[in-house]
Design an enzyme around this catalytic site. Structure first.
Site, short mmCIF file in Angstrom:
data_model
loop_
_atom_site.label_atom_id
_atom_site.label_comp_id
_atom_site.label_asym_id
_atom_site.label_seq_id
_atom_site.Cartn_x
_atom_site.Cartn_y
_atom_site.Cartn_z
CG HIS A 19 -42.61 -37.69 -5.80
ND1 HIS A 19 -43.34 -37.75 -4.63
CD2 HIS A 19 -43.44 -37.10 -6.72
CE1 HIS A 19 -44.53 -37.20 -4.81
NE2 HIS A 19 -44.62 -36.82 -6.08
CG HIS A 22 -45.64 -41.43 -5.97
ND1 HIS A 22 -44.78 -40.73 -6.78
CD2 HIS A 22 -46.86 -40.90 -6.18
CE1 HIS A 22 -45.46 -39.83 -7.47
NE2 HIS A 22 -46.72 -39.91 -7.12
CB CYS A 127 -57.95 -29.45 -11.80
SG CYS A 127 -56.16 -29.61 -11.61
CB CYS A 130 -57.04 -32.96 -9.39
SG CYS A 130 -56.20 -31.73 -8.41
CB CYS A 144 -56.47 -26.73 -9.15
SG CYS A 144 -55.83 -28.09 -8.16
CG HIS A 147 -52.21 -29.70 -9.78
ND1 HIS A 147 -53.28 -30.45 -9.33
CD2 HIS A 147 -51.20 -30.56 -9.99
CE1 HIS A 147 -52.93 -31.72 -9.29
NE2 HIS A 147 -51.67 -31.82 -9.69
CE LYS A 292 -48.81 -28.70 -4.42
NZ LYS A 292 -48.24 -29.38 -5.57
CE LYS A 295 -38.69 -34.20 -12.86
NZ LYS A 295 -38.85 -35.21 -13.86
#
Ligand code: MSP
Length: 510
Positions: A19, A22, A127, A130, A144, A147, A292, A295
């Site tokens: 996405h 990246h 986690c 991560c 976390c 996440h 944030k 998806k």
């Protein structure tokens, strides 16, 4: 050749298609790689995928696929995305390659042999999102912070890496290499954290098997980060010729994984007796419409969607211009279109188009020899030359947004110069000498602009050079010093005005 430059992206988890987050790191690395190439250096640019660990194994299970098959299907999506974004990497590394197993095994053996790895028991929080171990203090209510999911309590026999033994050596490294961690505010964060507490690192797991077995105890698989970080060595064929030529690397990473790159990785290298990296630069995070990237909540944009909005170069430009490099940014389709229309179409595109249209009309479609240059013309030349000196300094400091700001000072100045000199009036008045000066200055300054923008928006850079009657690719191979000089574009060169560079109505955005 003026030396070598080795730059890396993090290797991405192939648990889904890439996405915009990246894309950001990868485009930024591509810009730096292209810049150093332009500068005459030999460049090695590494990207790839991080394929082991529980996170990937779980993603495959969820998709009811064998882990290797699942990963194999996703790799072409990454390669395809990078090709579409015009990313010129030297190598795409996958941690499932046998060469990589050999490097990880060697690093583990070295650290084990020198007493930096010992057997113990890990009890604490993990986690999987991560792939990281967290202390209570690092979690919010056991969750976390990235996440927002409950960390898993694990209790396993594990091998530890003596990270704590490297605290002083790391602090010394940061003193010795003042730009080791950039931006500098991040360096202070890391130093403070390191001074507060540093634990030995659990580097093996026994509860699953998707990873590289420890050479000295094959009941254990290597912790995915210990495995992943070593990719930067495998990527240049450690300990082979490329390694000798290119190591140490510059690592560009998101701020989320700075600790791994600036603390754990140099400690691993010190333990194995290998030179530490040249620099670690942490950039900020993108949100999507101020939320944030996620998806599940539909707050994500993949590469095809990103490109569809306004094209590849507008996307590349937007990512690096919209926010100060190093700080967080917010993505929205409107903001991207605004940048495309204001900066690229109205400022850069229009400058090229009107200059070349008038050059056809008033100078027989050729670059004129300058007439007598007056103060106004000389001021533009001086500014262009000043900018050619300033941009390399900004690129050296990885101030990519700053470099674009500086280049746009020139673009704006050139538009003002057109407005002020008003060549259409000069033509009416028959002032040929001044017209020749104006178009000599403008075409040369546009050539310089094309060179400066070429690492950021390569297709556009080449197109502009082409419209000036030059072979873009061949030009850019001549080295920055020559290209940044004044008077490179020969009088008499026939210009080849082409299509509009950034048509404003082109968008497939939903
Ligand atoms: N596999 C590890 C990295 C190992 S490197 C030895 C990993 N992979 S990841 O797929 O999660 O990619 C993380 C990187 O992607 C970040 O460090 C950053 O470079 C980029 N980004 C992912 N989401 C991002 C944003 N929302 N904004 C900016 N960059 C982001 O971590």
């Amino acid at each position: 050749m003026k030396g070598t430059f080795y730059i890396t992206t993090p290797i991405y988890y192939p648990n889904d298609i890439p996405h915009i987050g990246h894309a950001y790191t990868t485009v930024a690395c591509d810009v730096l790689a292209r810049w150093h190439k332009l500068n005459g250096e030999e460049v090695f640019f590494l990207t790839g995928t991080d394929e082991h660990g529980r996170k990937i194994e779980q993603a495959a299970e969820k998709n009811k696929k064998k882990t290797m098959d699942f990963v194999n299907e996703l790799i072409p999506k990454f390669k395809d995305a990078w090709q579409k974004l015009n990313i010129g990497y030297s190598r795409f590394i996958r941690t499932t390659e046998p060469e990589h197993y050999a490097v990880v095994t060697e690093m583990l053996n070295k650290s084990f042999a020198n007493g930096d790895i010992y057997l113990g028991k890990y009890e604490g929080n993990y986690c999987t999102g991560c792939e990281a171990y967290y202390t209570e203090k690092e979690l919010d209510d056991g969750c976390c912070r990235i996440h927002k999911t409950k960390a898993e309590l694990i209790s396993e026999e594990t091998y530890f890496f003596k990270l704590s033994a490297y605290r002083e050596k790391l602090l010394e490294l940061y003193e010795r290499v003042p730009h080791f961690i950039m931006p500098h505010t991040r360096m202070n964060e890391i130093k403070n954290r390191l001074k507060e507490e540093i634990h030995d690192l659990s580097i093996s797991r026994t509860s699953f098997s998707w990873g590289i077995p420890l050479p000295f105890d094959n009941k254990h698989v290597t912790y995915v980060w210990f495995d992943a970080l070593a990719n930067y060595l495998t990527g240049v064929d450690y300990p082979g010729e490329n390694y000798a030529k290119f190591w140490p690397a510059v690592h560009l990473v998101g701020k989320d994984i700075l600790w791994f790159h600036s603390v754990i990785w140099p400690a691993m290298l010190m333990s194995a007796g290998i030179k530490t990296p040249r620099r670690v630069f942490a950039h900020g995070w993108w949100t999507f419409d101020k939320e944030k990237i996620s998806k599940s909540r539909g707050k994500v944009i993949n590469i095809d969607e990103l490109i569809a909005i306004a094209g590849v170069d507008a996307a590349r430009y937007f990512l690096l211009r919209e926010t100060t490099f190093g700080q967080d940014g917010d993505f929205s389709t409107e903001a991207l279109l605004k940048r495309r229309d204001a900066d690229l179409a109205n400022e850069l595109g229009n400058l090229v188009s009107r200059t070349l249209t008038m050059c056809e009309k008033y100078c027989e479609g050729k670059v004129p020899a300058p007439g007598t240059l007056d103060a106004e013309d000389k001021a533009v030349i001086a500014k262009a030359q000043e900018i050619c000196k300033k941009v390399p300094e900004e690129m050296e400091a990885f101030n990519l947004s700053g470099a674009l700001n500086t280049i746009w000072e020139l673009v704006k100045l050139l538009n003002q110069y057109v407005d002020k000199t008003a060549p259409w009036v000069l033509a009416k008045e028959g002032k040929t000498d001044k017209i020749n000066s104006v178009f000599s200055v403008l075409t040369e300054a546009i050539r310089i602009t094309a060179v400066l923008v070429s690492p950021f928006i390569p297709e556009t850079g080449e197109k502009i050079l082409g419209q000036l009657g030059l072979d873009g690719k061949a030009q850019l191979g001549q080295g920055y010093e020559k290209l940044a000089g004044w008077g490179v574009l020969a009088p008499g060169t026939v210009i080849k005005k082409g299509a509009v560079l950034f048509p404003k109505d082109k968008t497939n955005a939903k």
